[in-house]
Design an enzyme around this catalytic site. Structure first.
Site, PDB file in Angstrom:
ATOM      1  N   ASP A 265       0.869  -1.167   0.000  1.00  0.00           N
ATOM      2  CA  ASP A 265       0.000   0.000   0.000  1.00  0.00           C
ATOM      3  C   ASP A 265       0.911   1.223   0.000  1.00  0.00           C
ATOM      4  O   ASP A 265       2.065   1.177   0.443  1.00  0.00           O
ATOM      5  CB  ASP A 265      -0.930  -0.006   1.213  1.00  0.00           C
ATOM      6  N   GLU A 469     -17.152   9.904   5.469  1.00  0.00           N
ATOM      7  CA  GLU A 469     -16.637   8.554   5.744  1.00  0.00           C
ATOM      8  C   GLU A 469     -15.811   8.123   4.542  1.00  0.00           C
ATOM      9  O   GLU A 469     -16.244   8.243   3.404  1.00  0.00           O
ATOM     10  CB  GLU A 469     -17.772   7.564   6.016  1.00  0.00           C
TER      11      GLU A 469
END
Length: 726
Positions: A265, A469
């Site tokens: 990542d 979110e």
């Protein structure tokens, strides 16, 4: 003519002289042979630079630059015009693997066409390639996690099936070439909190690791041959996921036989020494990740690999091995072959945001919509309604259609626009925003609630967005780095809906936009009908209007449990599954997993099973009849669950084994059947191993979790067969 011109210009990676000694361009050889020839001609510096996600040009060898970073979560993302499909959590709500495959196939068609054009204009930068870091098959174990919207929900089986279908659609079925390269992320045991992800350590039980967190990744490797796997930011059992021997070597490579590439990542390798602090220097972190098995660094840490070799921390031989594994993906994509050899180069630019893809986006949004409440058949509304009132912070919002990791289009359809298009030209449609999304209105003189007094129906669009979110770096409206501290709507939205309820003349219809569970509290009782639209993509407004006004019957089902409040949840940082998701949650939720109402009624009966006493090597067939007993054509999702009747609190309360989406005309029936090899009735024990646990169980077919709460909310009565594992 345009297509031919683009193909002649693009010639992806053969824009340099190909003399006969450049055998990596010789398509008569195997990919392995060609890669070996290429690596043998590269210097150490050239090799290590190719292990960075921004892989530079090697002009002398005829190798252009390539940027590995691209996204396709629900459409080609961050790369200009593309069809924007519903967010992944919405796709999961369709419970339709065929549809997931179609969506991914459309995305990869657009990706190939866009790639050809990008190459023709010399655009080889970020988000212009064909290596997509998609899909996200982490388990949405806690609804507070902001990135849960990117997943296929809380169930490992559903996630596996949707993920496998999506990967197959992205990668195509050619025997030699990949259409695009998919990547399963984030490996593994990764689901928040976002603010802790760079130093957090997850230590699940062996049971939870193998029952919950790993199955979807294993399915994508073994059943879909996914080309890439992305490691997570966090540590697992004290070892950073990007350098975890357990995860990357023992499980992924050795146990599952994965032979694709592993990418970190972005920025995760710096966490090895800065966040997790398992080593002290960047050089040590680079060597540790390389030796463990990580091929590609999204970031900068692999920039010191030459230094690491000089210090004896790793070797050029290891670099060669990792580079060979990595280059294989580029060869499979056809980057070293002539344009004519690869059929995917012939995909036309007309595929990009084509009419058929827009129609598919609308169909997917429609099938994702979940009807959560419909008192006294409030819905559907008549198109000839005289005076409807559309209001709420997201009624006219395009942003709320998108979710995270999205593409761009000129065709976004808000709920307000969808309803405007749907109702009669004689309808007096009224709209006011009424409330800001996440903050109180500044002006106290707000007339919007009073309009409800004049309306035949009030449709209020509330919810969240990816600004509130989402991922840590993108949720700019979130005070919690993308996660949620509670599951309620913002208080200003709650207050506004209550004012509408106090003033309403006709029914109050709540349309909720969200990528996660929302605890509606008192609004549940206040609303006459509740429609969950998720983040529905570019055609969301049309799809919502199709449902509200009865052109289509809602058929989405929840891929997650909606708790009544945060009080029903364990601590967010706790990765134990005890008390979590439908499998282990003993408290009564607001809405159960698998739940979704329709405008018709379904009846399940006439259940049959091939045998009730089952042994390890048996294969069981279970079937039942499903009838649409109402007057409206509709779809439903039949779900098969295993329910233990043993006195063993380690077993899940329920376990989804199969699901099937059905399309039934009014007053018609069909027989459905599920075949179950006995191996799927094994359970995971405390040691993380599959075990045949003898005893009594139930096999239950229903259209929602077979719980009391589902029945109380109006789900179909389930049909049951008692079995015994011998």
């Amino acid at each position: 003519m345009l297509k031919r011109a683009i193909l002649l210009l693009c010639i992806p990676f053969i824009g340099f002289s190909q003399s006969s000694d450049r055998k990596w361009f010789d398509s008569s050889l195997t990919f392995e042979q060609r890669i070996d020839f290429l690596i043998s001609e590269m210097t150490l510096e050239e090799k290590t630079n190719q292990l960075l996600s921004e892989s530079p040009e090697i002009k002398r060898l005829g190798i252009p630059e390539y940027n590995w970073w691209n996204e396709a979560l629900h459409g080609v993302a961050r790369n200009g015009k593309a069809t924007v499909f519903p967010q992944a959590i919405g796709l999961a709500a369709t419970f339709d693997t065929d549809l997931a495959f179609q969506v991914a196939s459309a995305i990869s068609d657009e990706a190939r066409a866009k790639f050809n054009i990008s190459q023709s204009i010399g655009n080889r930068g970020q988000y212009a390639g064909l290596t997509f870091w998609t899909p996200n098959v982490n388990i949405f174990r806690d609804p507070r996690w902001g990135r849960g919207q990117e997943t296929y929900g809380e169930d490992p089986y559903l996630t596996s099936k949707m993920g496998v279908a999506f990967v197959k659609g992205l990668q195509g079925n050619h025997k030699k070439y990949l259409k695009t390269a998919a990547c399963a992320k984030h490996f593994a045991v990764h689901s928040g909190p976002e603010e802790l992800r760079h130093h957090f350590n997850a230590s699940p039980s062996k049971k939870d690791l193998n029952e919950t967190y790993l199955p979807a990744f294993e399915a994508l490797v073994k059943d879909a041959d996914v080309e890439g796997v992305m490691s997570a930011y966090n540590s697992v059992y004290g070892s950073p996921a990007s350098s975890s021997k357990l995860l990357l070597k023992d499980v992924l490579r050795d146990q599952w036989g994965f032979n694709g590439y592993i990418v970190s990542d972005c920025g995760a390798l710096s966490d090895i020494y800065k966040g997790h602090k398992v080593v002290k220097t960047q050089t040590e972190a680079a060597a540790l990740a390389l030796e463990t098995g990580l091929n590609l660094n999204c970031g900068y840490v692999y920039g010191v690999l030459e230094k690491a070799i000089k210090e004896g921390l790793t070797s050029e031989k290891t670099v060669d091995k990792r580079l060979k594994e990595l280059l294989m993906t580029r060869f499979k994509l056809g980057f070293f072959d002539s344009v004519e050899d690869n059929p995917y180069n012939a995909i036309s630019p007309t595929e990009i945001h084509s009419e058929k893809h827009v129609a598919l986006a609308r169909e997917t949004a429609l099938k994702s919509i979940v009807l959560l409440k419909n008192n006294n058949n409030t819905l559907p509304l008549s198109k000839d309604i005289k005076a409807p009132y559309i209001t709420g912070p997201f009624a006219a919002s395009n942003d709320v259609l998108l979710g995270s990791y999205y593409g761009m289009t000129t065709n976004l359809v808000s709920v307000l626009e969808g309803i405007s298009e749907k109702v009669s030209l004689g309808t007096s449609l009224n709209y006011r925003m009424g409330a800001l999304p996440f903050t109180k209105n500044v002006n106290p003189k707000n007339w919007a609630p009073n309009v409800a007094k004049t309306a035949d129906a009030v449709i209020v669009v509330v919810g969240l967005s990816a600004d509130f979110e989402g991922e840590e770096v993108d949720a700019i409206a979130s005070p919690n780095k993308g996660d949620k501290k509670d599951l309620k709507l913002p208080q200003n939205q709650i207050d506004y809906v209550k004012k509408l309820g106090a003033n309403k003349k006709g029914p109050l219809i709540l349309v909720v936009a969200s990528g996660s569970a929302v605890s509606l509290g008192e609004l549940y009782d206040l609303a006459d009908a509740i429609v969950l639209m998720w983040y529905p993509g570019e055609q969301g407004g049309h799809a919502v209007a199709d449902v509200l006004f009865g052109d289509e019957s809602p058929s989405g089902h929840l891929p997650i449990t909606f708790p009544k409040s945060i009080d029903q949840l364990p601590a967010f940082e706790d990765y134990s599954m005890r008390g979590r998701t439908y499998k282990y949650m003993e408290k009564e939720p607001l809405f159960p997993f698998g739940f979704g109402l329709s405008y018709t009624r379904f009846k399940y009966d006439s259940i049959k099973i091939s045998q009730t006493k089952i042994r390890k090597n048996d294969k069981v067939t279970i079937s039942c009849r499903v009838t649409n007993t109402g007057g409206i054509n509709s779809e439903d999702v039949a779900q098969l669950y295993l329910v233990s009747e043993n006195d063993d609190n380690e077993l899940p309360l329920y376990k989804l084994l199969r699901f099937k989406r059905l399309n039934l005309n009014s007053n018609s029936s069909t027989m459905i059947s599920f075949e179950l090899p006995a191996e799927e009735l094994y359970q995971i024990n405390k040691e993380g191993e599959k075990e045949w646990i003898k005893g009594k169980y139930k096999l239950v077919i229903a259209n929602a979790l077979p719980s009391k709460r589902s029945k109380d909310l109006g789900a179909t009565t389930p049909v049951i067969k008692h079995i015994e594992l011998k």
